[in-house]
Design a protein around this motif. Structure first.
Motif, PDB file in Angstrom:
ATOM      1  N   LYS A   1      37.764 -13.715 -40.632  1.00 53.30           N
ATOM      2  CA  LYS A   1      37.111 -13.082 -39.900  1.00 53.30           C
ATOM      3  C   LYS A   1      37.826 -12.448 -38.636  1.00 53.30           C
ATOM      4  CE  LYS A   1      33.088 -16.180 -40.881  1.00 53.30           C
ATOM      5  NZ  LYS A   1      32.349 -17.449 -40.651  1.00 53.30           N
ATOM      6  N   LEU A   2      38.935 -12.972 -38.567  1.00 54.89           N
ATOM      7  CA  LEU A   2      39.487 -12.542 -37.362  1.00 54.89           C
ATOM      8  C   LEU A   2      40.076 -11.167 -37.644  1.00 54.89           C
ATOM      9  CD1 LEU A   2      41.185 -13.086 -34.671  1.00 54.89           C
ATOM     10  CD2 LEU A   2      42.982 -13.566 -36.216  1.00 54.89           C
ATOM     11  N   ILE A   3      40.326 -10.906 -38.817  1.00 50.12           N
ATOM     12  CA  ILE A   3      41.144  -9.661 -39.449  1.00 50.12           C
ATOM     13  C   ILE A   3      39.895  -8.657 -39.683  1.00 50.12           C
ATOM     14  CG2 ILE A   3      42.231  -8.510 -41.164  1.00 50.12           C
ATOM     15  CD1 ILE A   3      43.935 -10.855 -41.231  1.00 50.12           C
ATOM     16  N   ARG A   4      38.783  -9.282 -40.265  1.00 50.15           N
ATOM     17  CA  ARG A   4      37.742  -8.322 -40.223  1.00 50.15           C
ATOM     18  C   ARG A   4      37.036  -7.750 -38.964  1.00 50.15           C
ATOM     19  NH1 ARG A   4      32.607 -11.598 -41.227  1.00 50.15           N
ATOM     20  NH2 ARG A   4      32.917 -11.612 -39.037  1.00 50.15           N
ATOM     21  N   ASP A   5      36.874  -8.664 -38.133  1.00 47.15           N
ATOM     22  CA  ASP A   5      36.523  -8.024 -36.469  1.00 47.15           C
ATOM     23  C   ASP A   5      37.604  -7.252 -35.798  1.00 47.15           C
ATOM     24  OD1 ASP A   5      34.579  -9.795 -37.048  1.00 47.15           O
ATOM     25  OD2 ASP A   5      34.967 -11.544 -35.882  1.00 47.15           O
ATOM     26  N   GLU A   6      38.908  -7.367 -36.145  1.00 45.75           N
ATOM     27  CA  GLU A   6      39.741  -6.461 -35.791  1.00 45.75           C
ATOM     28  C   GLU A   6      39.772  -5.171 -36.237  1.00 45.75           C
ATOM     29  OE1 GLU A   6      42.969  -5.127 -33.360  1.00 45.75           O
ATOM     30  OE2 GLU A   6      41.781  -6.619 -33.222  1.00 45.75           O
ATOM     31  N   ALA A   7      39.244  -5.152 -37.434  1.00 45.30           N
ATOM     32  CA  ALA A   7      39.187  -3.771 -38.302  1.00 45.30           C
ATOM     33  C   ALA A   7      37.868  -3.064 -37.590  1.00 45.30           C
ATOM     34  CB  ALA A   7      39.147  -4.118 -39.981  1.00 45.30           C
ATOM     35  N   LYS A   8      36.926  -3.972 -37.314  1.00 46.69           N
ATOM     36  CA  LYS A   8      35.720  -3.283 -36.961  1.00 46.69           C
ATOM     37  C   LYS A   8      35.991  -2.600 -35.405  1.00 46.69           C
ATOM     38  CE  LYS A   8      32.073  -6.069 -39.000  1.00 46.69           C
ATOM     39  NZ  LYS A   8      30.964  -6.810 -38.699  1.00 46.69           N
ATOM     40  N   ALA A   9      36.784  -3.392 -34.921  1.00 40.48           N
ATOM     41  CA  ALA A   9      37.173  -2.884 -33.221  1.00 40.48           C
ATOM     42  C   ALA A   9      37.861  -1.716 -33.516  1.00 40.48           C
ATOM     43  CB  ALA A   9      37.946  -4.073 -32.677  1.00 40.48           C
ATOM     44  N   THR A  10      38.734  -1.451 -34.422  1.00 37.26           N
ATOM     45  CA  THR A  10      39.631  -0.375 -34.298  1.00 37.26           C
ATOM     46  C   THR A  10      39.301   0.743 -35.195  1.00 37.26           C
ATOM     47  OG1 THR A  10      41.103  -1.278 -36.191  1.00 37.26           O
ATOM     48  CG2 THR A  10      41.743  -1.713 -33.726  1.00 37.26           C
ATOM     49  N   ASN A  11      38.073   0.855 -36.219  1.00 44.04           N
ATOM     50  CA  ASN A  11      37.446   1.381 -36.966  1.00 44.04           C
ATOM     51  C   ASN A  11      37.179   2.912 -36.485  1.00 44.04           C
ATOM     52  OD1 ASN A  11      36.151   3.023 -38.975  1.00 44.04           O
ATOM     53  ND2 ASN A  11      34.404   1.506 -38.876  1.00 44.04           N
ATOM     54  N   PRO A  12      37.941   3.953 -36.910  1.00 44.28           N
ATOM     55  CA  PRO A  12      37.584   5.173 -36.236  1.00 44.28           C
ATOM     56  C   PRO A  12      36.215   5.739 -36.733  1.00 44.28           C
ATOM     57  CG  PRO A  12      39.126   5.401 -38.132  1.00 44.28           C
ATOM     58  CD  PRO A  12      38.858   4.109 -37.774  1.00 44.28           C
ATOM     59  N   ASP A  13      35.575   5.229 -37.445  1.00 44.54           N
ATOM     60  CA  ASP A  13      33.987   5.852 -38.104  1.00 44.54           C
ATOM     61  C   ASP A  13      33.092   5.640 -36.962  1.00 44.54           C
ATOM     62  OD1 ASP A  13      31.844   6.566 -39.351  1.00 44.54           O
ATOM     63  OD2 ASP A  13      32.083   4.951 -40.931  1.00 44.54           O
ATOM     64  N   ASP A  14      32.734   6.431 -36.264  1.00 38.51           N
ATOM     65  CA  ASP A  14      31.710   6.351 -35.360  1.00 38.51           C
ATOM     66  C   ASP A  14      30.156   6.169 -35.697  1.00 38.51           C
ATOM     67  OD1 ASP A  14      31.130   8.835 -35.822  1.00 38.51           O
ATOM     68  OD2 ASP A  14      31.720   9.617 -33.802  1.00 38.51           O
ATOM     69  N   THR A  15      29.922   6.331 -37.057  1.00 39.89           N
ATOM     70  CA  THR A  15      28.561   6.034 -37.572  1.00 39.89           C
ATOM     71  C   THR A  15      28.171   4.744 -37.232  1.00 39.89           C
ATOM     72  OG1 THR A  15      29.022   5.998 -39.946  1.00 39.89           O
ATOM     73  CG2 THR A  15      28.868   8.137 -39.080  1.00 39.89           C
ATOM     74  N   GLY A  16      29.031   3.787 -37.582  1.00 38.17           N
ATOM     75  CA  GLY A  16      28.626   2.465 -37.786  1.00 38.17           C
ATOM     76  C   GLY A  16      28.470   1.911 -39.142  1.00 38.17           C
ATOM     77  N   PHE A  73      42.895   1.489 -40.630  1.00 41.10           N
ATOM     78  CA  PHE A  73      42.253   0.427 -39.646  1.00 41.10           C
ATOM     79  C   PHE A  73      42.308  -0.951 -40.035  1.00 41.10           C
ATOM     80  CE2 PHE A  73      39.003   2.419 -42.197  1.00 41.10           C
ATOM     81  CZ  PHE A  73      38.265   1.440 -42.660  1.00 41.10           C
ATOM     82  N   LEU A  74      42.284  -0.855 -41.314  1.00 40.61           N
ATOM     83  CA  LEU A  74      42.315  -2.216 -42.194  1.00 40.61           C
ATOM     84  C   LEU A  74      43.915  -2.482 -42.173  1.00 40.61           C
ATOM     85  CD1 LEU A  74      39.912  -1.969 -45.619  1.00 40.61           C
ATOM     86  CD2 LEU A  74      40.027  -3.427 -43.520  1.00 40.61           C
ATOM     87  N   ARG A  75      44.645  -1.855 -42.645  1.00 38.78           N
ATOM     88  CA  ARG A  75      46.074  -2.303 -42.537  1.00 38.78           C
ATOM     89  C   ARG A  75      46.789  -2.727 -41.080  1.00 38.78           C
ATOM     90  NH1 ARG A  75      48.800   2.653 -45.009  1.00 38.78           N
ATOM     91  NH2 ARG A  75      47.056   3.493 -44.393  1.00 38.78           N
TER      92      ARG A  75
END
Length: 105
Positions: A1-16, A73-75
């Motif tokens: 969950k920690l990694i998933r949440d970080e990926a969400k925070a740094t994801n460049p896709d602004d559509t959600g 954003f995932l890596r």
């Protein structure tokens, strides 16, 4: 969950859409008494079933194309949080050991 949440925070896709498609899942078949396996990924390929959660294009963002540079954003999420994830796992194991010792088993 920690990694998933970080990926969400740094994801460049602004559509959600990619944020909604990110997941962390326990893999029961690969887990056992001495290991717990989780997968962090992006739901894709289900365009007809759940259009709001299908981010089929995430690979294009993560790895880039001939016409678009990669915006990973995932890596980076994994690399930046893997140390903390190991610390959290160690804390959880220590907590379980203490609880086991207190129960007198």
């Amino acid at each position: 969950k920690l990694i998933r949440d970080e990926a969400k925070a740094t994801n460049p896709d602004d559509t959600g859409r990619t944020d909604r498609a990110l997941y962390a899942k326990f893999i029961k078949e690969q887990s056992g008494p001495d290991r717990a396996v989780y997968k962090v990924g992006v739901r894709s390929g289900a365009r007809e079933r759940r259009k709001d959660r299908d981010a089929w294009y995430w690979r294009l963002v993560e790895f880039g194309t001939a016409k678009m540079p990669a915006r990973p954003f995932l890596r980076p999420a994994f690399e930046s949080k893997k140390g903390r994830a190991v610390e959290l796992i160690a804390e959880r194991i220590a907590s379980r050991i203490r609880r086991f010792e207190k129960s007198g088993r």
